[in-house]
Design an enzyme around this catalytic site. Structure first.
Site, PDB file in Angstrom:
ATOM      1  N   CYS A   7      28.554  36.782  16.834  1.00  0.00           N
ATOM      2  CA  CYS A   7      27.609  36.179  17.776  1.00  0.00           C
ATOM      3  C   CYS A   7      26.883  34.947  17.242  1.00  0.00           C
ATOM      4  CB  CYS A   7      26.622  37.223  18.288  1.00  0.00           C
ATOM      5  SG  CYS A   7      25.702  38.128  17.040  1.00  0.00           S
ATOM      6  N   ARG A  33      28.454  29.870   3.039  1.00  0.00           N
ATOM      7  CA  ARG A  33      29.775  30.484   3.177  1.00  0.00           C
ATOM      8  C   ARG A  33      29.657  32.007   3.190  1.00  0.00           C
ATOM      9  NH1 ARG A  33      32.482  27.209  -0.044  1.00  0.00           N
ATOM     10  NH2 ARG A  33      32.771  28.590  -1.829  1.00  0.00           N
TER      11      ARG A  33
END
Length: 307
Positions: free
Chosen positions: A142, A177
């Site tokens: 999401c 990351r």
């Protein structure tokens, strides 16, 4: 030049209307269970906003605050409860390694965050549909999805060159990351055709598109922060630390689109004189994309099993 500040709450409204309509069309109540172990801090704040966002589109939201030793049981209980349609985990619950395991305990049919490995495999292999007839779209995580929708609203399509993919020729820099946001976001951008320089404490990687209907490739790189920021048309940051050296206007390319998804400020005010669009936060869109994922899961006739 003065950057246009894009309010994620404004962008989220149209998607919220879409979700509200889907909830009504399903004709049955939907319920999310959120699991939180932090009494305060960013996770608790996020949980409160998620409840407001869910309830605003007609979805019941129950926030459960189990003791750390009861988290596994709480997930298992929500998995088998037929009245629970979506599960939201608010990190950190137990810690980085334990939380990675907890994500795998959530039934993917109720994983509105899109973080279970079932959904991750689809994302990294660029499999966008669950069926050959293309009637059931795969669920995407999401927060990265929210960022992509905000980039759409910021006009990223205007940066693309003619090509087989919607973001062909776009260059992006993602500073983060993590498995939750930065890595899947870089993969999603590359799957759409962008070249993405991913910066992290562990070094630099480049995510590159491999062509239509194929997944991206990843390679290590020695490209520096300065080099990556100077050429990126899109800069997205999510460094969860007050010690991060803020990205300054002198570092970025003129006209760049800049997005901050960290709870902390990652950009210096000077970027507003250089960037074309600045998105200071993404929270409202993340909540809306989670409820959108819920309606898609609830509407699937043959949702994936957890096996």
């Amino acid at each position: 030049m003065s950057a246009r500040v894009l309010d994620p709450a404004e962008v989220a409204r149209s998607f919220a209307e879409e979700v509200r309509g889907r909830v009504a069309a399903l004709g049955r109540p939907l319920r999310i269970v959120g699991l939180l172990t932090q009494a305060d801090g960013p996770a608790a704040t996020y949980a409160r906003y998620a409840r407001q966002g869910a309830e605003s589109v007609g979805i019941k939201f129950d926030l459960v605050q189990p003791a750390p030793e009861e988290v596994v049981t709480a997930i298992q209980r929500a998995n088998v409860d037929p009245d629970v349609h979506g599960i939201f985990l608010y990190y950190p619950l137990l810690g980085a390694e334990e939380d990675r395991w907890l994500r795998e305990l959530v039934d993917p049919r109720k994983d509105i965050e899109g973080m279970h490995s079932f959904w991750s495999r689809n994302l990294y292999e660029n499999l966008r549909w669950l069926d050959g007839a293309h009637t059931q779209k795969a669920i995407l995580p999401c927060t990265p999805l929210a960022i992509l929708k905000l980039l759409d609203a910021a006009g990223i399509a205007s940066l693309a060159a003619p090509g087989p993919l919607p973001l062909s020729g776009v260059t992006a820099c993602v500073i983060n990351r993590s498995d939750i946001v930065g890595r899947p976001l870089a993969a999603m951008l590359a799957n759409d055709g962008a070249e993405v320089v991913s910066l992290d404490l562990d070094g630099t990687q480049v995510f590159e598109p491999a062509g239509r209907h194929l997944t991206h490739t990843v390679r290590d790189s020695d490209e520096t922060r300065a080099e990556a920021l100077a050429r990126a048309e899109v800069v997205i940051t999510g460094v969860p630390s007050r010690e991060f050296r803020l990205v300054a206007g002198e570092e970025i390319r003129a006209g760049a689109i800049c997005v901050n998804f960290s709870q902390f400020r990652n950009f210096d005010d000077s970027i507003r004189a250089v960037a074309s669009v600045f998105v200071p936060r993404v929270g409202p869109m993340t909540v809306t994309m989670a409820t959108r994922n819920l309606t898609r899961l609830a509407g699937m006739a043959g949702a994936p099993s957890s096996g």
